[in-house]
Design a protein around this motif. Structure first.
Motif, PDB file in Angstrom:
ATOM      1  N   LEU A 284       0.821  -1.210   0.000  1.00  0.00           N
ATOM      2  CA  LEU A 284       0.000   0.000   0.000  1.00  0.00           C
ATOM      3  C   LEU A 284       0.858   1.265   0.000  1.00  0.00           C
ATOM      4  N   LEU A 285       1.893   1.281   0.854  1.00  0.00           N
ATOM      5  CA  LEU A 285       2.708   2.493   1.006  1.00  0.00           C
ATOM      6  C   LEU A 285       3.956   2.513   0.125  1.00  0.00           C
ATOM      7  N   GLY A 286       4.302   1.391  -0.462  1.00  0.00           N
ATOM      8  CA  GLY A 286       5.421   1.364  -1.402  1.00  0.00           C
ATOM      9  C   GLY A 286       6.792   1.244  -0.760  1.00  0.00           C
ATOM     10  N   CYS A 287       6.843   1.000   0.540  1.00  0.00           N
ATOM     11  CA  CYS A 287       8.135   0.869   1.214  1.00  0.00           C
ATOM     12  C   CYS A 287       7.944   0.222   2.578  1.00  0.00           C
ATOM     13  N   ASP A 288       9.046  -0.172   3.183  1.00  0.00           N
ATOM     14  CA  ASP A 288       9.030  -0.644   4.563  1.00  0.00           C
ATOM     15  C   ASP A 288       9.139   0.565   5.489  1.00  0.00           C
ATOM     16  N   PRO A 289       8.729   0.428   6.738  1.00  0.00           N
ATOM     17  CA  PRO A 289       8.793   1.580   7.643  1.00  0.00           C
ATOM     18  C   PRO A 289      10.221   2.068   7.903  1.00  0.00           C
ATOM     19  N   PHE A 290      11.181   1.185   7.740  1.00  0.00           N
ATOM     20  CA  PHE A 290      12.556   1.609   7.989  1.00  0.00           C
ATOM     21  C   PHE A 290      13.164   2.294   6.775  1.00  0.00           C
ATOM     22  N   ASP A 291      12.432   2.293   5.654  1.00  0.00           N
ATOM     23  CA  ASP A 291      12.797   3.099   4.492  1.00  0.00           C
ATOM     24  C   ASP A 291      12.249   4.513   4.636  1.00  0.00           C
ATOM     25  N   ASN A 292      11.004   4.621   5.170  1.00  0.00           N
ATOM     26  CA  ASN A 292      10.356   5.915   5.293  1.00  0.00           C
ATOM     27  C   ASN A 292       9.363   5.876   6.462  1.00  0.00           C
ATOM     28  N   GLN A 293       9.852   6.137   7.653  1.00  0.00           N
ATOM     29  CA  GLN A 293       8.997   6.079   8.844  1.00  0.00           C
ATOM     30  C   GLN A 293       7.881   7.104   8.797  1.00  0.00           C
ATOM     31  N   GLN A 294       8.162   8.281   8.264  1.00  0.00           N
ATOM     32  CA  GLN A 294       7.157   9.341   8.235  1.00  0.00           C
ATOM     33  C   GLN A 294       5.945   8.951   7.408  1.00  0.00           C
ATOM     34  N   ARG A 295       6.159   8.195   6.352  1.00  0.00           N
ATOM     35  CA  ARG A 295       5.041   7.754   5.515  1.00  0.00           C
ATOM     36  C   ARG A 295       4.069   6.894   6.337  1.00  0.00           C
ATOM     37  N   TYR A 296       4.609   6.064   7.225  1.00  0.00           N
ATOM     38  CA  TYR A 296       3.770   5.217   8.080  1.00  0.00           C
ATOM     39  C   TYR A 296       3.029   6.052   9.124  1.00  0.00           C
ATOM     40  N   VAL A 297       3.698   7.043   9.663  1.00  0.00           N
ATOM     41  CA  VAL A 297       3.057   7.935  10.637  1.00  0.00           C
ATOM     42  C   VAL A 297       1.930   8.710   9.962  1.00  0.00           C
ATOM     43  N   ASP A 298       2.212   9.285   8.806  1.00  0.00           N
ATOM     44  CA  ASP A 298       1.218  10.095   8.098  1.00  0.00           C
ATOM     45  C   ASP A 298       0.000   9.284   7.668  1.00  0.00           C
ATOM     46  N   ALA A 299       0.187   8.014   7.367  1.00  0.00           N
ATOM     47  CA  ALA A 299      -0.913   7.177   6.878  1.00  0.00           C
ATOM     48  C   ALA A 299      -1.691   6.492   7.999  1.00  0.00           C
ATOM     49  N   SER A 300      -1.262   6.627   9.237  1.00  0.00           N
ATOM     50  CA  SER A 300      -1.899   5.931  10.356  1.00  0.00           C
ATOM     51  C   SER A 300      -2.921   6.820  11.049  1.00  0.00           C
ATOM     52  N   PRO A 301      -4.198   6.462  11.018  1.00  0.00           N
ATOM     53  CA  PRO A 301      -5.216   7.245  11.724  1.00  0.00           C
ATOM     54  C   PRO A 301      -4.903   7.414  13.217  1.00  0.00           C
ATOM     55  N   LEU A 302      -4.294   6.417  13.831  1.00  0.00           N
ATOM     56  CA  LEU A 302      -3.944   6.508  15.245  1.00  0.00           C
ATOM     57  C   LEU A 302      -3.047   7.714  15.514  1.00  0.00           C
ATOM     58  N   ARG A 303      -2.185   8.021  14.582  1.00  0.00           N
ATOM     59  CA  ARG A 303      -1.222   9.132  14.754  1.00  0.00           C
ATOM     60  C   ARG A 303      -1.821  10.487  14.395  1.00  0.00           C
ATOM     61  N   GLN A 304      -3.085  10.506  13.947  1.00  0.00           N
ATOM     62  CA  GLN A 304      -3.733  11.764  13.571  1.00  0.00           C
ATOM     63  C   GLN A 304      -4.711  12.267  14.635  1.00  0.00           C
ATOM     64  N   ILE A 305      -4.880  11.511  15.710  1.00  0.00           N
ATOM     65  CA  ILE A 305      -5.815  11.896  16.767  1.00  0.00           C
ATOM     66  C   ILE A 305      -5.283  13.130  17.492  1.00  0.00           C
TER      67      ILE A 305
END
Length: 195
Positions: A96-117
């Motif tokens: 879905l995101l095109g990478c592993d979290p250790f390639d681009n951690q910010q992409r995982y943060v930005d895409a996670s609803p939990l981190r947008q609360i």
């Protein structure tokens, strides 16, 4: 046994009988109630101007969040997926995101609803539903998300479908014993309260 279908406040005919109805009759009543809930929900949304046609133009101001068996923390789901030992191209979040979290951690943060609360967004009421035996998304995803919403002072309601696996919301409402049939009145009452 017949039932009046329409507005929620109509009474189902025959429900007050002293004779216990046959199982088939009870199932028919539950099916008719679920149909009435669907019709009533659409009527209420049309009346409030939230839907202007079958697919509708939904009002731009968000008032509610309804989540069902969601992935709310993509990093955690990435870890859960790896624990199942998928083939290299089988990790859902990586694909879905095109990478592993250790390639681009910010992409995982930005895409996670939990981190947008945030406190700033807590005017939205939430209904979070999940299956207790979901084999694709760890039920802890919903439980942790609910806890975070509550900590940020959101108005949160929950519905745990005990024994349900993934995709239970897609089951036919015509199955009165199904998880969707049990969830439909919860959803209708929630939307009625907050829309």
């Amino acid at each position: 046994m017949t039932a009046a279908i329409g507005r929620r406040d109509r009474v189902l005919a025959g429900m007050g009988q002293s004779v216990q109805p046959h199982r088939e009759d009870r199932l028919a009543v539950v099916k008719q109630r679920n149909h009435a809930l669907r019709v009533d929900l659409l009527d209420r949304l049309h009346a409030k101007g939230k839907i202007t046609n079958g697919f509708g133009s939904i009002a731009a101001h968000v008032k509610v969040l309804v989540g069902a068996y969601g992935i709310y923390d993509l990093f955690r789901h990435w870890q859960d997926d790896l624990a199942l030992n998928p083939p290299p191209d089988g990790n859902v979040v990586r694909n879905l995101l095109g990478c592993d979290p250790f390639d681009n951690q910010q992409r995982y943060v930005d895409a996670s609803p939990l981190r947008q609360i945030s406190y700033a967004a807590n005017k939205v009421s939430a209904l979070i539903a999940w299956g207790g035996d979901d084999e694709f998304v760890n039920p802890a995803q919903s439980e942790i998300f609910v806890r975070a919403l509550q900590q940020a002072r959101f108005n949160v309601r929950t519905h745990k479908a005990v024994g349900a696996s993934h995709f239970w919301v897609n089951h036919a409402l015509s199955d009165p014993l199904g998880h969707s049939a049990r969830f439909a009145p919860v959803l209708a009452e929630f939307l009625d309260s907050f829309l």
